[in-house]
Design a protein around this motif. Sequence first.
Motif: not given
Length: 428
Positions: A319, A322, A331-334, A336-337, A341, A357
């Motif tokens: 996170a 990114p 992706s950047p969202r991946d 972060l996730q 997790d 972030v």
Amino acid sequence: MVSVDQANAEALRRILAARPVLVGVAPAAEVIPGLEEGVILHAGPPITWDRMSGPLRGAVIGGIRFEGWARTEAEAVALVEKGQIRFDSCHHHQAVGPMAGVTTPSMPVYVVENRAFGNRAFCNLNEGLGKVLRYGAYSEEVLRRLAWMRDVLGPALAAALERMPDGLDLKHLIAQALHMGDEGHNRNKAGSALLLRALAPALTRTGLTGQPGYGQRVAEVLDFLATNEMTALNVVMAACKATMDPAHGIPGSSVVTAMARNGTDFGIRVSGLGDRWFTAPSRVPQGLYFPGFKAEDANPDIGDSTITETAGLGGFAMAAAPAIVQFVGGSPRDALQATLDMYAITVGENPAFGIPVLDFRGTPTGIDIRKVVETGLLPRVNTGIAHKDAGIGQIGAGLVEPPMECFEEAIVALAEAVGPAGQDTTTT
């Protein structure tokens, strides 16, 4: 009897209290316990020559030739097959090594001291990208670079660190790097720049400027460090090893203190289960490949660099980085996730490693084998990808999951070790 949760609290306390400091660079045989003539250390759990993957075999051949124990590939293989070369895991010698992890007696290594507990850890120096020993390449170009690192880079760094009596605070450096977009495993652009900034003044003031050609050697060292964005990886790995070792050996603890791969097996060690390795077949990473290569060319995952994830960095800190997805995919969202997790399978957070972030929430730290099995979530690991054949080198980078079997075996062993009296409500 101390419960698993109490043992884990102590393991986490030791991890968070760690103070890893870079104190020197020295030939491996001078500082690594048990590294003698004819001994080669490698990444991952112990393995024999007959089970070694292509990149590990290639690195072993290169290491033997580098040491001058053999002149040719055929001679190197013959030495191994005659039993004249002994192999052992880097982790058994307070050391770690990226990818193949091959470390031989005359290679220079970083010396990192955990000043909170007095233990030391070691890691060889980063060769840069392209055809390199750690990915199994062993051409003349690779051997010349290793010789330069032994004869020029290592002594120069050693001399610089001698002029830094307090050493280099790696916990602070890593924290800064996370704030600048690194995650400490496959993205080390900021960390490498910070390391160069810290070492450059000492490199130019080593007191050797009167030696003929010394200015040119310093220029070579600075150029090499400045153009290698992975320089800091090996330093961070040693810092993580020095951090995790004091947390090992706590009776009843379910915290993972090492994750490592040798290109054939993926293995973990658990604090409360002594020096036993829990292993299963290593998996092939999923990711992005360099032009001309594809998944069929890839070797199963390899390297000790997962010590970063074990200590709450790497895939656990994505996170903070990114841009890593440009290298490993997703992706950047991946990214972060991935970090979010990992809070579900760890015993705590490291406030020293705040993620901007996430409002500077500390990275998830201390993998708990109970939580891995209960949730079905496996540790997130990002990694380089080596070609399956010796001598070719890196062909990409991506993400990989450890095999669940390692954690399932370990939790059965832990349950047997602690018995009913040591278990608590969160023990499977």
